[in-house]
Design a protein around this motif. Structure first.
Motif, PDB file in Angstrom:
ATOM      1  N   GLY A  17      40.728   2.997  69.592  1.00  0.00           N
ATOM      2  CA  GLY A  17      41.117   4.429  70.167  1.00  0.00           C
ATOM      3  C   GLY A  17      40.170   4.773  71.403  1.00  0.00           C
ATOM      4  N   ILE A  18      40.353   6.101  71.592  1.00  0.00           N
ATOM      5  CA  ILE A  18      39.182   6.661  72.698  1.00  0.00           C
ATOM      6  C   ILE A  18      38.099   7.167  72.406  1.00  0.00           C
ATOM      7  CG2 ILE A  18      39.263   8.430  74.453  1.00  0.00           C
ATOM      8  CD1 ILE A  18      42.255   8.551  74.793  1.00  0.00           C
ATOM      9  N   TYR A  19      36.876   6.811  72.624  1.00  0.00           N
ATOM     10  CA  TYR A  19      35.584   7.154  72.528  1.00  0.00           C
ATOM     11  C   TYR A  19      35.075   7.974  73.530  1.00  0.00           C
ATOM     12  CZ  TYR A  19      35.756   3.898  68.382  1.00  0.00           C
ATOM     13  OH  TYR A  19      35.903   3.140  67.495  1.00  0.00           O
ATOM     14  N   THR A  20      34.518   9.171  73.257  1.00  0.00           N
ATOM     15  CA  THR A  20      33.880   9.929  74.412  1.00  0.00           C
ATOM     16  C   THR A  20      32.502  10.459  74.206  1.00  0.00           C
ATOM     17  OG1 THR A  20      36.345  11.052  74.484  1.00  0.00           O
ATOM     18  CG2 THR A  20      34.283  12.348  75.528  1.00  0.00           C
ATOM     19  N   CYS A  21      31.743  10.391  75.252  1.00  0.00           N
ATOM     20  CA  CYS A  21      30.344  10.590  75.289  1.00  0.00           C
ATOM     21  C   CYS A  21      30.198  11.901  76.030  1.00  0.00           C
ATOM     22  CB  CYS A  21      29.740   9.445  76.066  1.00  0.00           C
ATOM     23  SG  CYS A  21      27.778   9.953  76.309  1.00  0.00           S
ATOM     24  N   VAL A  22      29.700  12.906  75.198  1.00  0.00           N
ATOM     25  CA  VAL A  22      29.147  14.221  76.189  1.00  0.00           C
ATOM     26  C   VAL A  22      27.900  14.434  75.891  1.00  0.00           C
ATOM     27  CG1 VAL A  22      29.876  16.783  75.564  1.00  0.00           C
ATOM     28  CG2 VAL A  22      31.416  15.218  74.765  1.00  0.00           C
ATOM     29  N   GLY A  23      27.715  14.976  77.327  1.00  0.00           N
ATOM     30  CA  GLY A  23      26.178  15.312  77.663  1.00  0.00           C
ATOM     31  C   GLY A  23      26.003  16.703  77.864  1.00  0.00           C
ATOM     32  N   ASP A  24      25.077  17.436  77.137  1.00  0.00           N
ATOM     33  CA  ASP A  24      24.885  18.849  77.265  1.00  0.00           C
ATOM     34  C   ASP A  24      23.671  19.285  77.177  1.00  0.00           C
ATOM     35  OD1 ASP A  24      24.920  21.536  77.334  1.00  0.00           O
ATOM     36  OD2 ASP A  24      26.381  21.996  75.393  1.00  0.00           O
ATOM     37  N   ASN A  25      23.128  19.955  78.447  1.00  0.00           N
ATOM     38  CA  ASN A  25      21.703  20.007  78.424  1.00  0.00           C
ATOM     39  C   ASN A  25      21.298  21.521  78.555  1.00  0.00           C
ATOM     40  OD1 ASN A  25      22.298  20.414  81.042  1.00  0.00           O
ATOM     41  ND2 ASN A  25      20.470  19.549  81.863  1.00  0.00           N
ATOM     42  N   GLY A  26      22.206  22.556  78.340  1.00  0.00           N
ATOM     43  CA  GLY A  26      21.910  23.888  78.634  1.00  0.00           C
ATOM     44  C   GLY A  26      22.481  24.440  79.950  1.00  0.00           C
ATOM     45  N   TYR A  27      22.463  23.416  81.189  1.00  0.00           N
ATOM     46  CA  TYR A  27      22.763  23.963  82.192  1.00  0.00           C
ATOM     47  C   TYR A  27      24.187  23.455  82.810  1.00  0.00           C
ATOM     48  CZ  TYR A  27      17.606  24.852  82.844  1.00  0.00           C
ATOM     49  OH  TYR A  27      16.558  25.300  82.810  1.00  0.00           O
ATOM     50  N   GLY A  28      24.702  22.772  81.691  1.00  0.00           N
ATOM     51  CA  GLY A  28      26.089  22.384  82.150  1.00  0.00           C
ATOM     52  C   GLY A  28      26.607  21.146  81.146  1.00  0.00           C
ATOM     53  N   VAL A  29      28.058  20.879  80.836  1.00  0.00           N
ATOM     54  CA  VAL A  29      28.396  20.059  79.852  1.00  0.00           C
ATOM     55  C   VAL A  29      29.346  18.947  80.978  1.00  0.00           C
ATOM     56  CG1 VAL A  29      29.877  19.590  77.891  1.00  0.00           C
ATOM     57  CG2 VAL A  29      28.439  21.565  78.364  1.00  0.00           C
ATOM     58  N   MET A  30      29.067  17.613  80.490  1.00  0.00           N
ATOM     59  CA  MET A  30      30.011  16.611  81.197  1.00  0.00           C
ATOM     60  C   MET A  30      30.297  15.496  80.142  1.00  0.00           C
ATOM     61  SD  MET A  30      29.163  14.854  84.731  1.00  0.00           S
ATOM     62  CE  MET A  30      30.588  14.045  85.666  1.00  0.00           C
ATOM     63  N   ASN A  31      31.436  14.881  80.245  1.00  0.00           N
ATOM     64  CA  ASN A  31      31.817  13.707  79.376  1.00  0.00           C
ATOM     65  C   ASN A  31      32.402  12.688  79.999  1.00  0.00           C
ATOM     66  OD1 ASN A  31      34.995  14.014  78.969  1.00  0.00           O
ATOM     67  ND2 ASN A  31      34.131  16.308  78.658  1.00  0.00           N
ATOM     68  N   THR A  32      32.541  11.501  79.458  1.00  0.00           N
ATOM     69  CA  THR A  32      33.209  10.487  79.981  1.00  0.00           C
ATOM     70  C   THR A  32      33.914   9.597  78.875  1.00  0.00           C
ATOM     71  OG1 THR A  32      32.206  10.090  82.061  1.00  0.00           O
ATOM     72  CG2 THR A  32      33.177   8.136  81.569  1.00  0.00           C
ATOM     73  N   SER A  33      35.037   9.045  78.966  1.00  0.00           N
ATOM     74  CA  SER A  33      35.686   8.268  77.635  1.00  0.00           C
ATOM     75  C   SER A  33      35.995   6.985  78.224  1.00  0.00           C
ATOM     76  CB  SER A  33      36.956   9.105  77.381  1.00  0.00           C
ATOM     77  OG  SER A  33      36.834  10.543  77.016  1.00  0.00           O
ATOM     78  N   LEU A  34      36.133   6.152  77.201  1.00  0.00           N
ATOM     79  CA  LEU A  34      36.526   4.757  77.172  1.00  0.00           C
ATOM     80  C   LEU A  34      37.410   4.322  76.160  1.00  0.00           C
ATOM     81  CD1 LEU A  34      35.000   2.764  74.764  1.00  0.00           C
ATOM     82  CD2 LEU A  34      33.019   3.200  76.014  1.00  0.00           C
ATOM     83  N   TYR A  35      38.065   3.263  76.341  1.00  0.00           N
ATOM     84  CA  TYR A  35      39.164   2.797  75.250  1.00  0.00           C
ATOM     85  C   TYR A  35      38.714   1.462  74.864  1.00  0.00           C
ATOM     86  CZ  TYR A  35      43.574   2.369  72.782  1.00  0.00           C
ATOM     87  OH  TYR A  35      44.499   1.996  71.865  1.00  0.00           O
ATOM     88  N   LEU A  36      38.731   1.524  73.547  1.00  0.00           N
ATOM     89  CA  LEU A  36      38.350   0.426  72.515  1.00  0.00           C
ATOM     90  C   LEU A  36      39.484  -0.357  71.983  1.00  0.00           C
ATOM     91  CD1 LEU A  36      36.013  -1.479  71.480  1.00  0.00           C
ATOM     92  CD2 LEU A  36      35.906  -0.052  69.632  1.00  0.00           C
ATOM     93  N   SER A  37      39.839  -1.534  72.500  1.00  0.00           N
ATOM     94  CA  SER A  37      41.133  -2.060  71.940  1.00  0.00           C
ATOM     95  C   SER A  37      40.541  -3.072  70.832  1.00  0.00           C
ATOM     96  CB  SER A  37      41.676  -2.730  73.091  1.00  0.00           C
ATOM     97  OG  SER A  37      42.758  -3.532  72.522  1.00  0.00           O
ATOM     98  N   VAL A  38      41.071  -3.321  69.777  1.00  0.00           N
ATOM     99  CA  VAL A  38      40.802  -4.015  68.562  1.00  0.00           C
ATOM    100  C   VAL A  38      41.894  -5.066  68.439  1.00  0.00           C
ATOM    101  CG1 VAL A  38      40.445  -4.408  66.348  1.00  0.00           C
ATOM    102  CG2 VAL A  38      39.790  -2.275  67.659  1.00  0.00           C
ATOM    103  N   ARG A  39      41.827  -6.306  69.117  1.00  0.00           N
ATOM    104  CA  ARG A  39      42.508  -7.440  68.739  1.00  0.00           C
ATOM    105  C   ARG A  39      42.919  -8.087  67.409  1.00  0.00           C
ATOM    106  NH1 ARG A  39      45.511  -8.094  73.662  1.00  0.00           N
ATOM    107  NH2 ARG A  39      44.064  -7.259  75.247  1.00  0.00           N
ATOM    108  N   TYR A  40      43.803  -8.381  66.980  1.00  0.00           N
ATOM    109  CA  TYR A  40      44.223  -8.843  65.596  1.00  0.00           C
ATOM    110  C   TYR A  40      45.489  -9.657  65.630  1.00  0.00           C
ATOM    111  CZ  TYR A  40      46.842  -4.453  64.925  1.00  0.00           C
ATOM    112  OH  TYR A  40      47.688  -3.656  64.636  1.00  0.00           O
ATOM    113  N   PRO A  41      45.585 -10.750  64.602  1.00  0.00           N
ATOM    114  CA  PRO A  41      46.611 -11.483  64.614  1.00  0.00           C
ATOM    115  C   PRO A  41      47.924 -10.726  63.914  1.00  0.00           C
ATOM    116  CG  PRO A  41      45.311 -11.920  62.888  1.00  0.00           C
ATOM    117  CD  PRO A  41      44.365 -11.032  63.632  1.00  0.00           C
ATOM    118  N   PRO A  42      49.272 -11.004  63.985  1.00  0.00           N
ATOM    119  CA  PRO A  42      50.135 -10.283  63.438  1.00  0.00           C
ATOM    120  C   PRO A  42      49.954  -9.848  61.996  1.00  0.00           C
ATOM    121  CG  PRO A  42      51.204 -11.981  64.786  1.00  0.00           C
ATOM    122  CD  PRO A  42      49.612 -12.117  64.749  1.00  0.00           C
TER     123      PRO A  42
END
Length: 614
Positions: free
Chosen positions: A301-326
């Motif tokens: 799924g989507i994992y999001t990193c959020v940074g907040d230092n009191g002067y503002g907030v910003m975030n970036t996400s990535l998608y982690l794909s888990v491979r597996y047999p049927p």
């Protein structure tokens, strides 16, 4: 500014000059090393005192009490002073005019401290004033920096330098301003009570890129080698301006992965790793790593990193794909359907990447191969040939899995062309073969034979959807002559879906002599099928066909009732019947098993029944 307050002198207000010993000196005064400083000083004494032989003065360093032997800075009656002040001090004021102003030249850091003045008016009229001027000797200018510098907000930095040396006037320059956005400079000069401060102000709008940049204030004195510098590093507060994380990645089920997050902000932010609405980890730092062990498909799924230092907030996400047999496919339950029914067979599974789904029937490919997690196989108007095992095979680059189920097709019984009556060496043998579903079994038997007392044997055998019944007549008398009796056998079969029957006719074989060879003409089948062959050509093949049709359990019966050379022989004992008709009652196979009390099975595994002629 605070530095101005430190440099401004403190004025002692004398309310009763006739009765008080008072002195006026600047409480704080500063100077640059190796330069000079003038300490303004005015003193007062009671008017009732008449100085004897003039007024003398003494400057002490550090302590106001002579009994403690403080260093003497200046003494008007003699030049005996402390070693560190020799040749450095000079009284600029006129003591008789109550002016005690002192000049200290070529000062160094060791001269920083408190200075006290002592007035000697002669006799017992000697007084050390408790008020003092505190000198600060600086080796670099002062820069006034706001407690907080915020990006994109106006900033003013001020550089201060004392100007308390009459013979030396300082000048101020700013350093490392080439990369500042539109800097502005202004100067100011403040003088009060004979103490002075010179200043220069730098104004600009800082950006995050200027965080950590060095700025400098340089002070120099023209016509001298004296140069003083002060450097500062800008600490610019700004909201997160970038959040860096791993690129979207793939990982195999059961393995481990580490997600990294780095935030550019000042001060360092509170970094949170989020998975959906769930906070997995947080810390106050410039970078935080999230470790995931033994990942499962639920970890995808989507994992999001959020940074907040009191002067503002910003975030970036990535998608982690888990491979597996049927996974094992989910398919229909085993089905029993009627011929002509249309079906939709479903197969669903999960796998990453999406698996290919293949339908097999009894090991053979049917339908099309699809690359998806769901496949539907349409079977239109299924026939008996659709009966069998259906398997759905799911495959991707990491493995395969499959699931199967059975489809049973029920249909009305069908009599096969192999159903026939045949003259064998010892009598007549009739075979009835049929296929159908559900399975059918012998329910009853009624055989009537006119004017004979021969014995008859009856056998049945079932193999899957194929059932075979056989009646065998054993004759004991003389063989029938040419033109013997005709045999009519009625074979019928039924189940819940239908009934089919056929009349099997057998015409007695006749013997013909032609060129010394014997040929037998056989008419067999359902009465509408005619077959002709010679015993020498067809005999062995005929026996082989019977063996194939009846199954291995009837081999012994066929061998027993067939000549050694495979030829069909005339049935001698039947000659006495002289065209008398043998009537064989119907052989019925219906969709029930043999009822209790019916004859048991013989050694050949088939149902066996011996019926005597009535």
């Amino acid at each position: 500014m605070w530095c101005l307050e430190l440099l401004l002198p403190v004025l002692l207000i004398i309310h009763d000059a006739d009765s008080q010993w008072n002195v006026w000196v600047p409480r704080d005064i500063s100077a640059m090393t190796n330069s000079c400083v003038v300490i303004p000083c005015t003193f007062m004494y009671p008017s009732s005192i008449r100085p004897y032989r003039g007024i003398h003065g003494i400057w002490y360093f550090g302590q106001p009490y002579p009994q403690l032997f403080p260093p003497v800075v200046f003494k008007s009656r003699t030049d005996v002073v402390h070693e560190s002040y020799k040749g450095r001090t000079k009284l600029l004021g006129d003591l008789n005019q109550r002016n005690c102003t002192l000049l200290i030249g070529n000062i160094g850091a060791e001269h920083s401290g408190k200075y006290y003045f002592r007035a000697d008016l002669g006799g017992a009229n000697i007084y050390t004033y408790p008020d003092f001027a505190e000198l600060k000797v600086l080796d670099q200018p002062t820069i006034d920096v706001p407690e907080e510098i915020v990006s994109d907000e106006n900033l003013e930095l001020t550089c201060y330098v004392p100007d308390n040396c009459p013979d030396m006037t300082p000048e101020i320059q700013w350093m490392y301003t080439d990369y500042l956005p539109d800097p502005e400079f202004s100067s100011d000069y403040v003088e009060e009570s004979n103490t002075a401060v010179m200043s220069s102000t730098l104004a600009f709008v800082p950006r995050p890129m200027h965080n950590g940049q060095l700025l400098g204030c340089r002070v120099y004195y023209p016509n001298t080698t004296l140069v003083y510098e002060r450097l500062i590093s800008l600490d610019i507060k700004y909201a997160p301006r970038s959040v860096w994380v791993n690129i979207s990645s793939e990982v195999m089920e059961g393995s481990s992965v580490t997600l990294h997050c780095e935030v550019d902000s000042n001060p360092p932010p509170r970094i949170s790793w989020m998975f959906g609405d769930q906070e997995l980890l947080w810390d106050t730092a410039s970078n935080v790593s999230l470790s995931l062990d033994d990942v499962t498909p639920k970890s995808e799924g989507i994992y999001t990193c959020v940074g907040d230092n009191g002067y503002g907030v910003m975030n970036t996400s990535l998608y982690l794909s888990v491979r597996y047999p049927p996974r094992e496919p989910v398919v229909n339950e085993s089905l029993t359907v009627q011929q002509g029914t249309s079906l939709a067979l479903h197969c669903s599974t999960q796998g990453n990447p999406a698996p290919t789904l293949t339908w097999l029937k009894d090991g053979e490919l049917v339908g099309t191969i699809t690359a998806d997690e769901l496949s539907v196989l349409e079977v239109m108007e299924i026939t008996p040939q659709g009966d069998g095992q259906y398997r759905c095979l799911a495959e991707n680059e990491h493995g395969r899995a499959s699931s199967s189920f059975n489809i049973t097709v029920e249909y009305p019984p069908v009599l096969l062309e192999e159903s026939k009556c045949t003259v064998v060496r010892e009598g007549v043998q009739c075979v009835c073969m049929a296929t159908g579903n559900p399975e059918f079994y012998l329910a009853d038997l009624n055989i009537t034979i006119n004017e004979t007392d021969n014995r008859y044997n009856f056998y049945t055998h079932t193999d899957g959807h194929m059932s075979t019944g056989m009646i065998k007549l054993r004759e004991k008398g003389e063989r029938v002559n040419n033109g013997g009796p005709a045999v009519n056998v009625h074979c019928s079969i039924s189940n819940m879906y239908g009934r089919e029957s056929v009349l099997l006719e057998l015409q007695q074989e006749s013997k013909k002599v032609h060129d010394g060879s014997h040929r037998w003409h056989h008419w067999r089948g359902s009465g509408h099928s005619l077959h002709h062959c010679s015993s020498q050509i067809c005999g062995p093949k005929q026996q082989e066909l019977k063996t194939e049709l009846l199954g291995s359990k009837f081999n012994s019966i066929l061998e027993e009732t067939t000549g050694e050379d495979g030829d069909f022989q005339p049935v001698g004992p039947m000659a006495g019947l002289e065209r008398q008709e043998l009537n064989y009652a119907a052989l019925e196979f219906i969709g029930v098993r043999p009822r209790e009390g019916a004859p048991g099975r013989g050694d050949d595994g088939g149902n066996y029944m011996e019926i005597k002629a009535k």
